[in-house]
Design a protein around this motif. Structure first.
Motif, PDB file in Angstrom:
ATOM      1  N   UNK A   1       0.825  -1.204   0.000  1.00 63.80           N
ATOM      2  CA  UNK A   1       0.000   0.000   0.000  1.00 63.80           C
ATOM      3  C   UNK A   1       0.865   1.262   0.000  1.00 63.80           C
ATOM      4  N   UNK A   2       1.977   1.220   0.705  1.00 61.76           N
ATOM      5  CA  UNK A   2       2.883   2.367   0.727  1.00 61.76           C
ATOM      6  C   UNK A   2       3.512   2.597  -0.644  1.00 61.76           C
ATOM      7  N   UNK A   3       3.831   1.515  -1.317  1.00 63.20           N
ATOM      8  CA  UNK A   3       4.382   1.632  -2.669  1.00 63.20           C
ATOM      9  C   UNK A   3       3.338   2.166  -3.644  1.00 63.20           C
ATOM     10  N   UNK A   4       2.090   1.723  -3.488  1.00 62.41           N
ATOM     11  CA  UNK A   4       1.018   2.249  -4.343  1.00 62.41           C
ATOM     12  C   UNK A   4       0.811   3.731  -4.103  1.00 62.41           C
ATOM     13  N   UNK A   5       1.022   4.167  -2.882  1.00 60.71           N
ATOM     14  CA  UNK A   5       0.930   5.592  -2.550  1.00 60.71           C
ATOM     15  C   UNK A   5       1.930   6.391  -3.388  1.00 60.71           C
ATOM     16  N   UNK A   6       3.148   5.869  -3.496  1.00 59.29           N
ATOM     17  CA  UNK A   6       4.159   6.530  -4.328  1.00 59.29           C
ATOM     18  C   UNK A   6       3.780   6.483  -5.801  1.00 59.29           C
ATOM     19  N   UNK A   7       3.212   5.370  -6.251  1.00 59.91           N
ATOM     20  CA  UNK A   7       2.778   5.252  -7.644  1.00 59.91           C
ATOM     21  C   UNK A   7       1.755   6.327  -7.995  1.00 59.91           C
ATOM     22  N   UNK A   8       0.766   6.500  -7.128  1.00 63.58           N
ATOM     23  CA  UNK A   8      -0.272   7.508  -7.365  1.00 63.58           C
ATOM     24  C   UNK A   8       0.348   8.908  -7.449  1.00 63.58           C
ATOM     25  N   UNK A   9       1.298   9.194  -6.573  1.00 63.94           N
ATOM     26  CA  UNK A   9       1.948  10.507  -6.578  1.00 63.94           C
ATOM     27  C   UNK A   9       2.750  10.721  -7.864  1.00 63.94           C
ATOM     28  N   UNK A  10       3.416   9.677  -8.351  1.00 71.41           N
ATOM     29  CA  UNK A  10       4.168   9.785  -9.599  1.00 71.41           C
ATOM     30  C   UNK A  10       3.230   9.976 -10.792  1.00 71.41           C
ATOM     31  N   UNK A  11       2.099   9.286 -10.781  1.00 68.07           N
ATOM     32  CA  UNK A  11       1.123   9.448 -11.860  1.00 68.07           C
ATOM     33  C   UNK A  11       0.574  10.873 -11.884  1.00 68.07           C
ATOM     34  N   UNK A  12       0.344  11.435 -10.705  1.00 67.49           N
ATOM     35  CA  UNK A  12      -0.137  12.822 -10.634  1.00 67.49           C
ATOM     36  C   UNK A  12       0.938  13.774 -11.158  1.00 67.49           C
ATOM     37  N   UNK A  13       2.192  13.528 -10.799  1.00 65.52           N
ATOM     38  CA  UNK A  13       3.315  14.318 -11.301  1.00 65.52           C
ATOM     39  C   UNK A  13       3.347  14.286 -12.824  1.00 65.52           C
ATOM     40  N   UNK A  14       3.202  13.098 -13.397  1.00 60.20           N
ATOM     41  CA  UNK A  14       3.200  12.953 -14.845  1.00 60.20           C
ATOM     42  C   UNK A  14       2.022  13.689 -15.475  1.00 60.20           C
ATOM     43  N   UNK A  15       0.826  13.514 -14.915  1.00 59.04           N
ATOM     44  CA  UNK A  15      -0.391  14.102 -15.490  1.00 59.04           C
ATOM     45  C   UNK A  15      -0.343  15.623 -15.484  1.00 59.04           C
ATOM     46  N   UNK A  16       0.055  16.192 -14.351  1.00 57.75           N
ATOM     47  CA  UNK A  16       0.068  17.654 -14.267  1.00 57.75           C
ATOM     48  C   UNK A  16       1.207  18.237 -15.117  1.00 57.75           C
ATOM     49  N   UNK A  17       2.278  17.476 -15.272  1.00 59.17           N
ATOM     50  CA  UNK A  17       3.364  17.909 -16.147  1.00 59.17           C
ATOM     51  C   UNK A  17       2.943  17.906 -17.605  1.00 59.17           C
ATOM     52  N   UNK A  18       2.231  16.859 -18.013  1.00 58.60           N
ATOM     53  CA  UNK A  18       1.724  16.774 -19.390  1.00 58.60           C
ATOM     54  C   UNK A  18       0.771  17.928 -19.679  1.00 58.60           C
ATOM     55  N   UNK A  19      -0.075  18.249 -18.699  1.00 57.20           N
ATOM     56  CA  UNK A  19      -1.084  19.285 -18.886  1.00 57.20           C
ATOM     57  C   UNK A  19      -0.478  20.687 -18.934  1.00 57.20           C
ATOM     58  N   UNK A  20       0.487  20.963 -18.073  1.00 56.31           N
ATOM     59  CA  UNK A  20       1.000  22.328 -17.942  1.00 56.31           C
ATOM     60  C   UNK A  20       2.270  22.595 -18.739  1.00 56.31           C
ATOM     61  N   UNK A  21       3.055  21.541 -18.996  1.00 56.77           N
ATOM     62  CA  UNK A  21       4.310  21.728 -19.728  1.00 56.77           C
ATOM     63  C   UNK A  21       4.370  20.703 -20.862  1.00 56.77           C
ATOM     64  N   UNK A  22       3.607  20.919 -21.916  1.00 60.24           N
ATOM     65  CA  UNK A  22       3.659  19.984 -23.053  1.00 60.24           C
ATOM     66  C   UNK A  22       5.039  19.980 -23.683  1.00 60.24           C
ATOM     67  N   UNK A  23       5.328  18.931 -24.433  1.00 59.50           N
ATOM     68  CA  UNK A  23       6.658  18.776 -25.001  1.00 59.50           C
ATOM     69  C   UNK A  23       7.016  19.907 -25.958  1.00 59.50           C
ATOM     70  N   UNK A  24       5.989  20.520 -26.570  1.00 59.57           N
ATOM     71  CA  UNK A  24       6.236  21.607 -27.520  1.00 59.57           C
ATOM     72  C   UNK A  24       6.560  22.930 -26.828  1.00 59.57           C
ATOM     73  N   UNK A  25       6.342  23.001 -25.533  1.00 59.53           N
ATOM     74  CA  UNK A  25       6.593  24.237 -24.780  1.00 59.53           C
ATOM     75  C   UNK A  25       8.067  24.301 -24.418  1.00 59.53           C
TER      76      UNK A  25
END
Length: 267
Positions: free
Chosen positions: A113-137
């Motif tokens: 469960x602790x490892x899944x907690x880190x997974x969720x946080x990494x997924x959020x990091x990825x999602x918000x990065x994709x949304x706010x800093x696209x590769x073309x920016x």
């Protein structure tokens, strides 16, 4: 006498709770090969830290104290625009550590469960990065740098807290200075000095040295390889690249969950 009593009282207050000790023993049972687990966790930390550093204007998300060095340089006149971001992520890191510590010590979660907690946080990091800093920016503004960087710092804050609270049997997986120092010391003792031969239990000392060399070496090598992978994939995929370490931790969590189920069923 009073000093001794005070020292004893403090030592008891700082003692690791039974629940945490039990979880650390369970950790040793679940993960038989510490070197592999150390290598994977270090690979992820090196990957995420380097990827964030390259795309977030040299912001460290795993080795957070590095931001203090950069902030100091900026305050000295090397550019002051993003100094508040580097200082602002420190409270985010603290919040992640506090939350993880509270969960670990009060909820008594499973390792998986602790490892899944880190997974969720990494997924959020990825999602918000994709949304706010696209590769073309090409240029990253300080607002995006702070929001996305905070998500990465929070994810790695979870990891740093877990290394203290649960995975204390492992070498550090986010900062390599101590690991590299210990690795060089142990290799020097094993190859050059051979002082273990003069001890009461030379064979046991030799085994201990070999095991520690393996653990420290896997941490350093894993981190370096992860850093190279993080640089490559971030350049190619942008923040989609953060899905790779998230998948790595998810696989580790699934394997841990399977081992926990076996232990629970008495197999």
């Amino acid at each position: 006498m009073i000093a001794e009593r005070n020292t004893l009282r403090v030592s008891r207050s700082l003692a690791i709770p039974d629940s945490v000790q039990a979880r650390q023993k369970a950790f040793m049972k679940v993960w038989q090969d510490i070197r592999i687990v150390t290598g994977v966790l270090s690979w992820v930390a090196g990957y995420v830290d380097t990827a964030g550093f390259l795309r977030l204007n040299s912001l460290f998300v795993a080795h957070v104290t590095g931001n203090l060095v950069v902030a100091g340089a900026e305050l000295a006149g090397a550019g002051e625009e993003s100094v508040w971001v580097r200082l602002g992520v420190i409270p985010v890191f603290i919040a992640a550590v506090v939350l993880t510590t509270v969960i670990t010590r009060t909820r008594n979660p499973r390792l998986s469960h602790l490892l899944w907690f880190e997974v969720v946080a990494l997924l959020f990091f990825s999602a918000i990065g994709i949304a706010m800093i696209p590769q073309t920016k090409l240029e990253v503004d300080v607002r995006s740098m702070f929001i996305v960087g905070s998500a990465g710092v929070f994810a790695m804050g979870i990891r740093n807290a877990l290394m203290r609270e649960v995975f204390s049997n492992l070498p550090s997986t986010t900062v390599m200075t101590g690991n590299l120092t210990q690795f060089v010391i142990d290799v020097s003792r094993f190859v050059l000095i051979r002082d273990y031969q003069r001890m009461e239990t030379p064979l046991a000392q030799r085994q201990e040295l070999q095991q520690r060399i393996g653990r420290m070496g896997s941490a350093v090598i894993g981190f370096v390889i992860g850093a190279a992978c993080g640089a490559f994939f971030m350049r190619e995929w942008g923040f989609w690249a953060i899905l790779v370490p998230a998948i790595a931790i998810a696989l580790l969590a699934m394997d841990t969950q399977r081992q926990e189920s076996k232990m629970g069923s008495g197999e």
